[in-house]
Design an enzyme around this catalytic site. Structure first.
Site, short mmCIF file in Angstrom:
data_model
loop_
_atom_site.label_atom_id
_atom_site.label_comp_id
_atom_site.label_asym_id
_atom_site.label_seq_id
_atom_site.Cartn_x
_atom_site.Cartn_y
_atom_site.Cartn_z
CD GLU A 81 -3.36 2.96 -2.70
OE1 GLU A 81 -2.11 2.87 -2.84
OE2 GLU A 81 -4.24 2.88 -3.61
CG ASP A 82 -5.07 5.06 2.45
OD1 ASP A 82 -5.30 5.23 1.17
OD2 ASP A 82 -5.63 4.30 3.22
#
Ligand code: MN
Length: 507
Positions: A81-82
């Site tokens: 996700e990051d």
């Protein structure tokens, strides 16, 4: 590369684990450094490096006794996700299982609680259903627990939203999974943010009561040990436990705020080495002290739906005190504290054992192909309490129909898909975007011109899968065709399509 001192926290993490062989230690250290580097430069709202969150999440997982694969996935759970690290790279470095867990956690993370009461039930079911592997859910719970521990750094609005999610979704799930420690902490933190005044009041009340009770408990503890020693029972451990604040608060509301009507604010725990001794100890206690009528509960013979086992009784201490006593074995105690997590680790520490134990959980989940796995799967029968996961969540009071036939096929015929807003649409297996569109609104169904599933245009006969996010595109000029009838599974869609087809014919 310049050689650096190894981070002390790697050792902390490894020391927290219940079992770790040398190759597992190496992998943990590798995942630790990999994650730390990938998140380098990102900060949390507290101003600390983002990596703190990943370390703390994996530490919680180690504390509850999870296996190294889960702990590694915990370290890497925000990486897809990051950061720009690719799935391929994760798989290459840490293997398929770790990637599978991280992807599951990422998917669950996309889910937002929309504040719709009617949806929370589906959401909880969905959480279990999409988790596929129960370890995904456990990582998500550890992740949320650390986020709750640091919630004070976020805005008031986020504090309230996250706390509501915890009370509606996460803490009931932790409860259902029998993870008492996590359930209690999640609930109490959420309570302190949602209702700070009543939290403080309950805390004061609890402190006062605890002080009074401890005097009785300590005195009773000494007399008890003497009474048991006389009967040659010495292999026991006693401890005291205090009720969680939120659970006390709820109970107070049920008892018109009268704290004197609540007997289990504090309790004494007796942990012994065998089931036989549990009953023997109960006999000695009832033979020596007068029990309160109606308070004896035998959860050893009749476990709670979440797997909890213990004997409970409440006695008069004879000097004005009333004490609740819980008697159980060490294994029952670990299960009571860690729930499903302890089931996953209890019978050995080899990954194969854990996987074979996962099988019955997988069997309860839809959309998971029932692959013909190795024939030497030992445990295929799910414990009753796992089967109960499919039942209603709302009845927190323990169900008395434990002996009733449990519905095992609850999830087998359902698929949970989402609108782009995060609303859950509950459909039968094999349902298409057409079913989905009609489930939202007849009008949307009737003018369906196309559908995007997980961001990609797909054909209307696509079979939806658990967790799919479906965006329906409508056009005023579109009307249903006869072909649609072959692509739908719900009677809702079928009925509406037929109705439209008839109208069109008579035009
Ligand atoms: Mn996270």
């Amino acid at each position: 590369m310049p050689q650096q001192e190894p981070d002390k926290r790697i050792q902390i993490l490894i020391d927290t684990m219940k079992h770790a062989d040398p190759s597992e230690r190496k992998q943990i250290a590798k995942a630790f450094e990999f994650s730390k580097q990938a998140h380098e430069g990102t900060l949390r709202a507290s101003g600390e490096p983002y990596f703190i969150h990943l370390f703390e999440t994996s530490k919680i997982l180690a504390e509850i006794g999870m296996d190294s694969t889960t702990i590694i996935a915990g370290l890497l759970h925000d990486i897809i996700e990051d950061t720009d690290v690719s799935k391929e790279e994760i798989e290459k470095e840490f293997g398929k299982d770790v990637l599978f867990l991280i992807e599951g956690v990422t998917k669950l993370g996309k889910l937002k609680y929309r504040g719709l009461k009617r949806h929370t039930e589906s959401l909880r079911k969905f959480f279990i259903a999409t988790s596929q592997d129960i370890r995904v859910l456990i990582i998500r719970l550890a992740d949320r627990l650390h986020n709750m521990r640091t919630l004070k750094y976020l805005s008031r609005e986020k504090q309230i939203r996250k706390s509501n999610e915890v009370l509606e979704i996460f803490s009931p799930l932790a409860y259902r999974l029998g993870m008492r420690v996590i359930h209690k902490e999640l609930e109490d933190i959420a309570f302190s943010f949602i209702n700070p005044e009543e939290y403080q009041e309950t805390l004061e009340l609890l402190k006062k009561r605890k002080k009074r009770d401890m005097k009785f408990l300590e005195k009773f503890n000494r007399s008890l040990k003497k009474a048991l020693a006389k009967e040659k029972i010495t292999k026991i451990n006693t401890s005291f436990r205090v009720k969680g604040l939120y659970s006390l608060y709820k109970k107070l509301n049920r008892k018109d705020g009268d704290i004197e009507k609540i007997y289990d604010i504090t309790a004494m725990r007796i942990i012994t080495d065998s089931v036989g001794n549990c009953y023997k100890i109960l006999g000695i206690i009832h033979g020596t002290w007068k029990p309160l009528p109606g308070r004896l509960k035998d959860y050893i013979a009749l476990p709670k739906p979440n797997g909890y086992q213990s004997i409970h009784t409440t006695i008069f201490t004879g000097d004005g005190g009333i004490v609740e006593i819980q008697i159980r074995t060490k294994e029952m105690h670990d299960i009571a504290e860690m729930g499903v997590a302890s089931h996953l680790v209890y019978k050995g520490n080899k990954a194969g054992d854990i996987l074979s134990q996962m099988m019955w959980i997988k069997n309860l989940i839809p959309g998971v192909k029932k692959e013909v796995e190795t024939p030497e799967i030992i445990e295929t029968v799910a414990p009753v309490w796992i089967k109960e996961l499919g039942k209603e969540f709302d009845k927190e009071e323990e169900s008395e129909d434990l002996l009733e036939e449990v519905r095992t096929d609850f999830f087998e015929h359902r698929v949970f898909a989402f609108t782009p807003n995060g609303d859950v649409i509950d459909l039968p297996v094999g349902a298409s975007p057409i079913d989905f569109a009609y489930a939202i609104h007849t009008h949307i169904g009737s003018h369906l011109s196309g559908a995007k599933v997980n961001g990609k245009m797909t054909s209307l006969d696509t079979e939806l899968e658990n967790g799919d996010i479906v965006e329906i595109i409508t056009k005023k000029t579109i009307t249903p065709t006869r072909k649609w009838l072959e692509m739908v599974k719900t009677s809702e869609a079928r009925r509406n399509i037929k109705a439209k087809l008839k109208i069109n014919k008579s035009d």
